[in-house]
Scaffold this motif. Structure first.
Motif, PDB file in Angstrom:
ATOM      1  N   TYR A  30       0.813  -1.214   0.000  1.00 54.33           N
ATOM      2  CA  TYR A  30       0.000   0.000   0.000  1.00 54.33           C
ATOM      3  C   TYR A  30       0.854   1.275   0.000  1.00 54.33           C
ATOM      4  O   TYR A  30       0.602   2.165  -0.813  1.00 54.33           O
ATOM      5  CB  TYR A  30      -0.988   0.001   1.173  1.00 54.33           C
ATOM      6  CG  TYR A  30      -1.591   1.358   1.399  1.00 54.33           C
ATOM      7  CD1 TYR A  30      -2.515   1.879   0.505  1.00 54.33           C
ATOM      8  CD2 TYR A  30      -1.194   2.144   2.472  1.00 54.33           C
ATOM      9  CE1 TYR A  30      -3.036   3.140   0.676  1.00 54.33           C
ATOM     10  CE2 TYR A  30      -1.703   3.409   2.650  1.00 54.33           C
ATOM     11  CZ  TYR A  30      -2.623   3.901   1.758  1.00 54.33           C
ATOM     12  OH  TYR A  30      -3.115   5.154   1.924  1.00 54.33           O
ATOM     13  N   TYR A  34       0.537   4.190  -2.751  1.00 58.03           N
ATOM     14  CA  TYR A  34       0.219   5.540  -2.301  1.00 58.03           C
ATOM     15  C   TYR A  34       1.273   6.536  -2.788  1.00 58.03           C
ATOM     16  O   TYR A  34       0.955   7.593  -3.335  1.00 58.03           O
ATOM     17  CB  TYR A  34       0.141   5.546  -0.779  1.00 58.03           C
ATOM     18  CG  TYR A  34      -0.170   6.892  -0.184  1.00 58.03           C
ATOM     19  CD1 TYR A  34      -1.479   7.326  -0.078  1.00 58.03           C
ATOM     20  CD2 TYR A  34       0.850   7.723   0.265  1.00 58.03           C
ATOM     21  CE1 TYR A  34      -1.778   8.561   0.461  1.00 58.03           C
ATOM     22  CE2 TYR A  34       0.565   8.960   0.808  1.00 58.03           C
ATOM     23  CZ  TYR A  34      -0.749   9.373   0.910  1.00 58.03           C
ATOM     24  OH  TYR A  34      -1.033  10.596   1.439  1.00 58.03           O
ATOM     25  N   CYS A  52     -11.249  15.025  -0.835  1.00 58.79           N
ATOM     26  CA  CYS A  52     -11.895  13.724  -0.940  1.00 58.79           C
ATOM     27  C   CYS A  52     -12.937  13.668  -2.056  1.00 58.79           C
ATOM     28  O   CYS A  52     -13.460  12.593  -2.360  1.00 58.79           O
ATOM     29  CB  CYS A  52     -12.537  13.328   0.383  1.00 58.79           C
ATOM     30  SG  CYS A  52     -11.320  13.009   1.659  1.00 58.79           S
ATOM     31  N   THR A  55     -11.823  11.564  -7.353  1.00 57.88           N
ATOM     32  CA  THR A  55     -11.927  10.107  -7.356  1.00 57.88           C
ATOM     33  C   THR A  55     -10.624   9.455  -6.923  1.00 57.88           C
ATOM     34  O   THR A  55     -10.595   8.630  -6.006  1.00 57.88           O
ATOM     35  CB  THR A  55     -12.275   9.607  -8.764  1.00 57.88           C
ATOM     36  OG1 THR A  55     -13.098  10.576  -9.386  1.00 57.88           O
ATOM     37  CG2 THR A  55     -12.955   8.268  -8.709  1.00 57.88           C
ATOM     38  N   LEU A  56      -9.501   9.848  -7.557  1.00 61.12           N
ATOM     39  CA  LEU A  56      -8.231   9.186  -7.267  1.00 61.12           C
ATOM     40  C   LEU A  56      -7.812   9.411  -5.825  1.00 61.12           C
ATOM     41  O   LEU A  56      -7.380   8.491  -5.139  1.00 61.12           O
ATOM     42  CB  LEU A  56      -7.149   9.713  -8.220  1.00 61.12           C
ATOM     43  CG  LEU A  56      -7.099   9.009  -9.572  1.00 61.12           C
ATOM     44  CD1 LEU A  56      -6.104   9.682 -10.487  1.00 61.12           C
ATOM     45  CD2 LEU A  56      -6.727   7.544  -9.378  1.00 61.12           C
ATOM     46  N   SER A  58      -9.698   9.984  -3.294  1.00 62.33           N
ATOM     47  CA  SER A  58     -10.559   9.264  -2.349  1.00 62.33           C
ATOM     48  C   SER A  58     -10.243   7.778  -2.340  1.00 62.33           C
ATOM     49  O   SER A  58     -10.581   7.075  -1.389  1.00 62.33           O
ATOM     50  CB  SER A  58     -12.029   9.487  -2.697  1.00 62.33           C
ATOM     51  OG  SER A  58     -12.324   8.876  -3.924  1.00 62.33           O
ATOM     52  N   ILE A  59      -9.585   7.290  -3.401  1.00 62.43           N
ATOM     53  CA  ILE A  59      -9.207   5.873  -3.396  1.00 62.43           C
ATOM     54  C   ILE A  59      -7.941   5.672  -2.579  1.00 62.43           C
ATOM     55  O   ILE A  59      -7.842   4.756  -1.761  1.00 62.43           O
ATOM     56  CB  ILE A  59      -8.973   5.370  -4.843  1.00 62.43           C
ATOM     57  CG1 ILE A  59     -10.299   5.350  -5.592  1.00 62.43           C
ATOM     58  CG2 ILE A  59      -8.343   3.978  -4.835  1.00 62.43           C
ATOM     59  CD1 ILE A  59     -10.150   5.014  -7.060  1.00 62.43           C
ATOM     60  N   PHE A  60      -6.944   6.563  -2.748  1.00 62.49           N
ATOM     61  CA  PHE A  60      -5.636   6.324  -2.153  1.00 62.49           C
ATOM     62  C   PHE A  60      -5.498   6.869  -0.737  1.00 62.49           C
ATOM     63  O   PHE A  60      -4.704   6.371   0.046  1.00 62.49           O
ATOM     64  CB  PHE A  60      -4.541   6.921  -3.037  1.00 62.49           C
ATOM     65  CG  PHE A  60      -4.255   6.104  -4.245  1.00 62.49           C
ATOM     66  CD1 PHE A  60      -3.518   4.940  -4.131  1.00 62.49           C
ATOM     67  CD2 PHE A  60      -4.741   6.462  -5.482  1.00 62.49           C
ATOM     68  CE1 PHE A  60      -3.265   4.160  -5.243  1.00 62.49           C
ATOM     69  CE2 PHE A  60      -4.486   5.691  -6.600  1.00 62.49           C
ATOM     70  CZ  PHE A  60      -3.749   4.534  -6.482  1.00 62.49           C
ATOM     71  N   CYS A  64      -9.908   9.392   3.500  1.00 64.31           N
ATOM     72  CA  CYS A  64     -11.057   9.640   2.644  1.00 64.31           C
ATOM     73  C   CYS A  64     -11.970   8.419   2.555  1.00 64.31           C
ATOM     74  O   CYS A  64     -13.063   8.502   2.001  1.00 64.31           O
ATOM     75  CB  CYS A  64     -10.613  10.008   1.233  1.00 64.31           C
ATOM     76  SG  CYS A  64     -10.054  11.706   1.100  1.00 64.31           S
ATOM     77  N   TRP A  65     -11.477   7.276   3.051  1.00 65.96           N
ATOM     78  CA  TRP A  65     -12.288   6.073   2.933  1.00 65.96           C
ATOM     79  C   TRP A  65     -13.525   6.219   3.807  1.00 65.96           C
ATOM     80  O   TRP A  65     -13.427   6.773   4.925  1.00 65.96           O
ATOM     81  CB  TRP A  65     -11.481   4.847   3.329  1.00 65.96           C
ATOM     82  CG  TRP A  65     -10.300   4.632   2.433  1.00 65.96           C
ATOM     83  CD1 TRP A  65     -10.107   5.189   1.211  1.00 65.96           C
ATOM     84  CD2 TRP A  65      -9.135   3.859   2.702  1.00 65.96           C
ATOM     85  NE1 TRP A  65      -8.903   4.795   0.687  1.00 65.96           N
ATOM     86  CE2 TRP A  65      -8.276   3.977   1.573  1.00 65.96           C
ATOM     87  CE3 TRP A  65      -8.712   3.058   3.767  1.00 65.96           C
ATOM     88  CZ2 TRP A  65      -7.049   3.340   1.502  1.00 65.96           C
ATOM     89  CZ3 TRP A  65      -7.500   2.423   3.684  1.00 65.96           C
ATOM     90  CH2 TRP A  65      -6.667   2.568   2.569  1.00 65.96           C
TER      91      TRP A  65
END
Lengths: 405, 281
Positions: A30, A34, A52, A55-56, A58-60, A64-65
């Motif tokens: 990870y 990241y 957040c 899109t990108l 909020s994924i990494f 933001c999860w």
């Protein structure tokens, strides 16, 4: 192993490996992903926070999860975004390499290294023959002489100077490669010498000496403390210079001289690492059957023959993995160098200091200028370089082969 | 084997004596500094650099009894390093067992992957690791460090144990299976006890990782003072305005001594238990 197969076997294997796999995925894979993402963004002092809604991001970005959203940092700075062009950080780091001048310099450097490659191929060729006209040592020596000759003909120092101008990146990388290239043979030579002595059965106090020799290894737990001690030895009024004064010599200011400071960080690293090599070699020496030496003695071999024709080849499989691991750690050397020199002595304003190895440089950039995005790109380049080097050395050493293959 | 001539003998001892000084002097220097009054690491008294011309227990007294929560730090680190060791051995043993005893698709690729992933520069992985631990709520929590350290050491532990398991003849376990054990049971009862040297060495390294790590610990548990780990606490002392080097040296000596004792105790296992690559005959 016999006795079972199919679904049950697959499930069992998965069960055994899963904890390791999960740990590695979270804490090793990870961070790599990241960092790769961050390397394409402008994250830095002026753009510290995640946005957040992208899109990108909020994924990494873990904060933001959905499950951790509540803890997302809400700072006042600008959010970071993906750069345009997205490879901006990479271009800033290594872009200047792709000029005609630098490419020619790089080509010359590579040409100068050809004799080493030739020596390796020649040795492989001889290995396949029944007898070899010259020993592998002589072939390597020839290779090294070839490199020196070519370096002289191609004006290598001048080419290096051109490369150095292509950015800090090359200055610190070339310097770090040099550091590894000096350290590793020293680890090996010191470790081998001590292991050979401590392996002779008629040595008095063998156990005591073995215990003493691994003390630096245990002390490396408090690397910062011991590094400060090393620093003191080489200060202007330090132990070494005070001893030199006793015999009437005015010692140099070790840590202000770029070459000497470099030598000091090599020496300190040798102190930390030779016990590891010594232990690995001692372990391997004990698995060499003594009959081999007896047979060689019957054939009239002297100690040099025994060392180069029996000991060294049989040590190879044990020493190579240790070398690979140590090369990686030495390449990533940080704490010791930081404590002793902090990258000093300075080589001028805005230029990395004389002992600024890659990790010292990266640390300074991240924690003093907060250049996360730039350093993400730096980390990715380093990783690709070391990853390829590791895979190559694994292929050469074949250490992944199990005992039953 | 070979019998050495007197000349060789003398040369051997000369090298050994030089190596002994090289190995011991820096540690000896730290011990001397820990007994020096006045809070200085350094001395300009030449004799004082080699023998204890002055000796005081004051630094030790302050570290243990007054002012500094040194014992608390030690307890925190003992807990973190100890739990890391246990978890790491359990997890790595199971993975190493699978890599050594089972043949499955992706076995070799998995081993290579484990090693190559280490090539990522550790300092640069700090930021995402710390962010992740913070996000899952393990900020200021020693268990966060335990989890992180375990995964730091997993690669080395798995490789080392796998290398050692490879050297244990599988026939022994197969004999056990003929007598009615399952593969796992026969491994636990026969293979594992034989792997004691490797387990000892692997545990030692896992412990040292937890005991000596600084960077992540300083990010995850920056405060309060009493919750810090040893290394973070020691750094704090080293960064005070007037660095009390004497205290620092006394603390460092007390940090090294336990590790040194464990090292000396496990010395007999070191050479046989360190089997990177599994190449022992």
């Amino acid at each position: 192993m016999v006795g079972w197969s199919g679904r049950r076997k697959a499930l069992t294997i998965l069960l055994f490996i899963a904890p390791t796999l999960i740990g590695i995925l979270i804490f090793s894979v990870y961070p790599i992903l990241y960092n790769t993402f961050i390397s394409f963004t402008n994250r830095g002092m002026y753009h510290p926070n995640p946005d957040c809604t992208q899109t990108l991001t909020s994924i990494f970005e873990p904060s933001c999860w959905p499950m951790f959203r509540a803890r997302a940092p809400k700072g006042i700075g600008q959010p970071y975004t993906v750069q345009t062009p997205f490879y901006g950080n990479y271009a800033a780091l290594v872009g200047k390499l792709f000029t005609k001048e630098s490419m020619v310099a790089l080509l010359f450097v590579l040409i100068a290294l050809l004799p080493l490659w030739g020596a390796r191929r020649l040795n492989q060729h001889y290995d396949r023959q029944l007898t070899r006209p010259v020993s592998s040592f002589v072939v390597w020596l020839g290779g090294i002489i070839g490199v020196i000759l070519l370096a002289w003909v191609l004006k290598l120092p001048q080419q290096f100077a051109v490369l150095m101008k292509a950015g800090d990146f090359f200055v610190v990388t070339i310097r770090t490669i040099l550091y590894v290239a000096i350290c590793i043979p020293l680890f090996f030579i010191v470790g081998l010498t001590l292991a050979l002595i401590l392996n002779s059965s008629d040595l008095r106090g063998r156990t005591a000496f073995r215990v003493i020799m691994v003390v630096p290894w245990a002390a490396s737990t408090v690397a910062i403390m011991m590094s400060l001690v090393w620093q003191f030895f080489f200060r202007e009024q330090g132990t070494i210079n005070q001893l030199l004064k006793l015999i009437g010599v005015q010692g140099p200011a070790w840590l202000n001289n770029s070459t000497l400071a470099f030598a000091v960080i090599v020496l300190a690293n040798v102190w930390y690492t030779y016990p590891f090599f010594m232990t690995v070699i001692l372990g391997a020496l004990q698995s060499i059957p003594p009959e081999q030496y007896e047979a060689a003695e019957v054939d009239g071999a002297n100690w040099w023959d025994k060392l180069t024709k029996i000991t060294l080849p049989l040590l190879r499989p044990a020493v190579l993995p240790a070398t690979v691991l140590s090369s990686i750690t030495t390449f990533q050397m940080f704490g010791t160098v930081w404590a002793i020199t902090q990258g000093r002595p300075s080589m001028g304003a805005g230029v990395p200091g004389a002992t600024e190895l890659v990790m010292v440089y990266a640390y300074k950039q991240i924690f003093q200028t907060n250049a996360y995005g730039r350093m993400g790109a730096y980390a990715v380049i380093m990783f690709v370089f070391l990853f390829i080097a590791t895979l190559y050395s694994l292929r050469v050493t074949r250490i992944t082969k199990g005992a039953y293959e | 084997m070979r019998r050495s001539t007197p000349g060789v003998k003398i040369l051997q001892y000369v090298i050994l004596v030089i190596a002994t000084i090289f190995a011991l002097y820096p540690v000896w220097f730290a011990i001397l500094a820990s007994g020096r009054a006045g809070g200085r690491l350094y001395t300009f008294n030449l004799l004082g650099m080699f023998i204890p011309v002055e000796w005081t227990w004051e630094n030790y007294r302050v570290m243990l009894l007054g002012g500094q929560p040194f014992l608390q730090w030690m307890r925190n680190s003992l807990f973190i390093a100890g739990v890391t060791t246990v978890v790491c051995i359990v997890v790595a043993t199971s993975a190493a067992f699978a890599f050594s005893r089972f043949r499955f698709k992706g076995r070799e690729a998995g081993l290579i992957f484990l090693l190559a992933i280490q090539a990522f520069p550790g300092v640069l992985a700090l930021v995402p690791q710390a962010q992740l631990l913070t996000a899952i709520g393990l900020y200021k929590n020693p268990w966060g460090l335990v989890i992180a350290y375990t995964s730091f050491t997993l690669v080395f532990c798995t490789w080392n144990l796998k290398g050692y398991f490879d050297t244990i003849p599988i026939d022994l376990e197969e004999a056990g299976m003929i007598d009615g054990c399952g593969p796992i049971q026969s491994f636990l009862l026969i293979g594992l006890p034989l792997a004691r040297p490797a387990l000892a060495v692997t545990g030692l390294f896992a412990f040292m990782t937890g005991w000596g790590e600084y960077a992540l610990a300083s990010v995850i548990i920056p405060a309060p003072d009493s919750a810090k780990t040893l290394m973070v606490g020691m750094y704090k002392i080293a960064n005070e305005i007037n660095i009390p080097w004497g205290y620092f040296a006394a603390g460092a000596v007390m940090v090294i001594i336990p590790v040194l004792l464990v090292f000396l105790y496990l010395q007999r296992y070191l050479e046989s238990g360190l089997t990177l690559g599994g190449v022992k005959g």
